[in-house]
Design a protein around this motif. Structure first.
Motif, short mmCIF file in Angstrom:
data_model
loop_
_atom_site.label_atom_id
_atom_site.label_comp_id
_atom_site.label_asym_id
_atom_site.label_seq_id
_atom_site.Cartn_x
_atom_site.Cartn_y
_atom_site.Cartn_z
N LEU A 7 -84.40 14.19 19.24
CA LEU A 7 -84.54 15.32 18.32
C LEU A 7 -84.05 16.61 18.97
CD1 LEU A 7 -85.50 16.46 15.64
CD2 LEU A 7 -87.80 16.67 16.62
N LYS A 8 -84.37 16.80 20.22
CA LYS A 8 -83.92 18.01 20.93
C LYS A 8 -82.41 18.05 21.04
CE LYS A 8 -84.37 20.55 25.27
NZ LYS A 8 -84.96 20.57 26.62
N ALA A 9 -81.80 16.88 21.32
CA ALA A 9 -80.34 16.81 21.43
C ALA A 9 -79.67 17.14 20.10
CB ALA A 9 -79.91 15.43 21.91
N ILE A 10 -80.27 16.65 19.01
CA ILE A 10 -79.71 16.91 17.68
C ILE A 10 -79.77 18.41 17.38
CG2 ILE A 10 -80.09 16.60 15.19
CD1 ILE A 10 -81.03 13.75 15.86
N ILE A 11 -80.91 19.02 17.66
CA ILE A 11 -81.07 20.46 17.38
C ILE A 11 -80.15 21.29 18.26
CG2 ILE A 11 -82.68 22.39 17.54
CD1 ILE A 11 -84.92 20.43 16.79
N GLU A 12 -80.04 20.91 19.55
CA GLU A 12 -79.23 21.69 20.48
C GLU A 12 -77.73 21.62 20.11
OE1 GLU A 12 -80.15 23.59 23.23
OE2 GLU A 12 -82.12 23.40 22.31
N ASN A 13 -77.31 20.50 19.51
CA ASN A 13 -75.89 20.31 19.21
C ASN A 13 -75.55 20.49 17.73
OD1 ASN A 13 -74.50 19.23 21.85
ND2 ASN A 13 -76.49 18.17 21.72
N ALA A 14 -76.51 20.94 16.94
CA ALA A 14 -76.26 21.13 15.51
C ALA A 14 -75.21 22.23 15.28
CB ALA A 14 -77.56 21.49 14.79
N ILE A 15 -74.41 22.04 14.25
CA ILE A 15 -73.39 23.04 13.91
C ILE A 15 -74.03 24.28 13.30
CG2 ILE A 15 -71.36 23.51 12.48
CD1 ILE A 15 -70.65 20.57 12.69
N ASP A 16 -75.03 24.07 12.44
CA ASP A 16 -75.72 25.19 11.80
C ASP A 16 -76.85 25.70 12.71
OD1 ASP A 16 -74.15 25.18 9.57
OD2 ASP A 16 -75.50 23.94 8.39
N GLY A 17 -77.21 26.95 12.48
CA GLY A 17 -78.29 27.53 13.24
C GLY A 17 -79.65 27.00 12.78
N ILE A 18 -80.57 26.79 13.72
CA ILE A 18 -81.92 26.31 13.40
C ILE A 18 -82.92 27.19 14.17
CG2 ILE A 18 -83.54 24.38 13.48
CD1 ILE A 18 -81.14 22.51 13.50
N ILE A 19 -83.87 27.76 13.42
CA ILE A 19 -84.89 28.63 14.01
C ILE A 19 -86.25 28.17 13.51
CG2 ILE A 19 -85.78 30.98 14.15
CD1 ILE A 19 -82.99 32.03 13.77
N THR A 20 -87.24 28.12 14.37
CA THR A 20 -88.61 27.83 13.93
C THR A 20 -89.45 29.08 14.12
OG1 THR A 20 -89.28 27.00 16.12
CG2 THR A 20 -88.41 25.40 14.54
#
Length: 395
Positions: A7-20
């Motif tokens: 899950l961390k790898a997916i978030i770190e390499n996502a094209i779109d920005g992700i913020i919690t």
């Protein structure tokens, strides 16, 4: 642990920005894509209210959106999929599409924001609007220019007619005038037509109905003026005795299919030209050029005097030594009182209104048919359409 790492790898390499963020709007994490968008590092944002990434008025409205969402439980209230603007570290702003999801984590609620940069989309929209506006201005300018050209032609013709005293001098001057007009106007008209085709090609990716509408206006204006020039030139050649029938044998079906394809390009929206050949024979001896002029003239009239979403029938038949050509439409029809004058030069039926035309087309058709030793007949009823039939015997 393996799932958490994935899950961390997916978030770190996502094209779109992700913020919690927490339920109080405090940023708890931000991925690299979001950092790139906002030109910041995690330390600049984590622990601060998410509103620091928003310029007014979104900054002022964000807490209200969040509180309303917590109160009502309706996700769309805080803007899933809504367009907002982001504030970069250097003070510049950019548009993005924001999606927000509620997540239960470790016994508490956190909110995940998905940020999709739409800067390029907005730039494309702006360019498209500017392009459409420019195209509209260009159409207006070209239309005014074409109208002035036609008015200049009409004024020149009137002045020439008034200045001539003898029929012979009038004929000679008219011949020179038509030749000049043909040469002087065909070149700019061809350029305009080519430009409209290129504009249509380059604008295909935008799929904008305004562009299509204005390109159609350009094409229609060019087509109308080209038709006027062709009519005057054909009439001048006929009256000068320069037109003769040159008989050759050719495939009528292939010939008619090419005309159908050509005329379909200038048809109105959702107008369909339906071609059909009857019989097994397809070869016939006749003047190909004169026959094509007759058919194009009749089909062009059918297009002009019929509405959108209509059918135009185009039929050919070879039986024995006879070729029959029929063009039928469901247009405005010809009033009974006008039918006896239909083939006279410069005559136009009283119900044509503002539809453009010279009143020469059917006169030219009639004279070309005579040169090919054929016959032309028609049937028409007002508001129920017109059918023209051309009949030729094999020489």
């Amino acid at each position: 642990m393996e799932n958490a790492a994935l899950l961390k790898a997916i978030i770190e390499n996502a094209i779109d920005g992700i913020i919690t963020i927490s339920d109080r709007g405090i940023v708890e994490s931000i991925n690299p894509a979001a950092c790139n968008l906002f030109q910041c590092v995690p330390e600049d944002i984590i622990g601060k209210n998410i509103s620091v990434l928003m310029p007014p008025p979104d900054r002022n409205l964000h807490d209200a959106y969040l509180h309303r969402y917590q109160r009502t439980g309706e996700p769309h209230i805080i803007g899933i999929g809504r367009e907002v603007t982001g504030l970069r570290k250097d003070g510049t702003i950019f548009p993005f599409r924001l999606g927000v999801s509620e997540v239960q984590y470790s016994g508490r609620k956190i909110y995940t924001g998905f940020i999709h940069d739409i800067s390029r989309e907005k730039e494309a929209e702006t360019r498209l609007k500017e392009y459409a506006s420019h195209l509209e201005e260009l159409v207006e300018q070209r239309t005014i220019s074409l109208k002035r050209s036609v008015q200049a032609l009409l004024m020149a013709k009137e002045e020439v007619s008034l200045s001539l005293e003898k029929e012979k001098e009038l004929g000679q001057l008219k011949s020179r005038f038509v030749s000049m007009a043909s040469h002087e106007f065909r070149t700019p008209l061809s350029s305009i037509q080519l430009s409209s085709v290129l504009i249509e090609k380059y604008a295909q990716e935008f799929s904008n109905p305004n562009i299509t509408k204005h390109i159609a206006k350009i094409k229609m204006s060019v087509s109308n003026l080209t038709g006027i020039l062709n009519d005057f030139l054909s009439l001048e050649r006929l009256e000068a005795g320069k037109t003769e029938a040159l008989v050759t044998e050719f495939d009528i079906v292939k010939f008619a299919e090419e005309i159908t394809e050509e005329m379909q390009l200038v048809a109105k929206q959702n107008q369909s030209i339906i071609y059909q050949h009857t019989g097994t024979a397809s070869l016939f001896r006749i003047d190909q050029s004169l026959l094509k002029n007759c058919i194009i003239n009749l089909v062009a009239n059918a297009i002009k005097y019929s509405g959108e979403n209509t059918f135009i029938e185009f039929n050919t038949e070879i039986t024995g030594k006879t070729l029959t050509v029929v063009i039928k439409d469901n247009g405005i029809g010809i009033p009974d009182s006008d039918q006896k004058h239909l083939f006279e030069p410069f005559f136009r039926a009283h119900n044509t209104g503002n539809i453009p035309g010279t009143g020469l087309g059917l006169n030219i058709v009639s004279r070309y048919v005579d040169l090919m030793n054929g016959a032309v007949a028609f049937e028409s009823n007002v508001d129920h359409g017109t059918s023209f039939t051309l009949t030729f015997s094999r020489p």
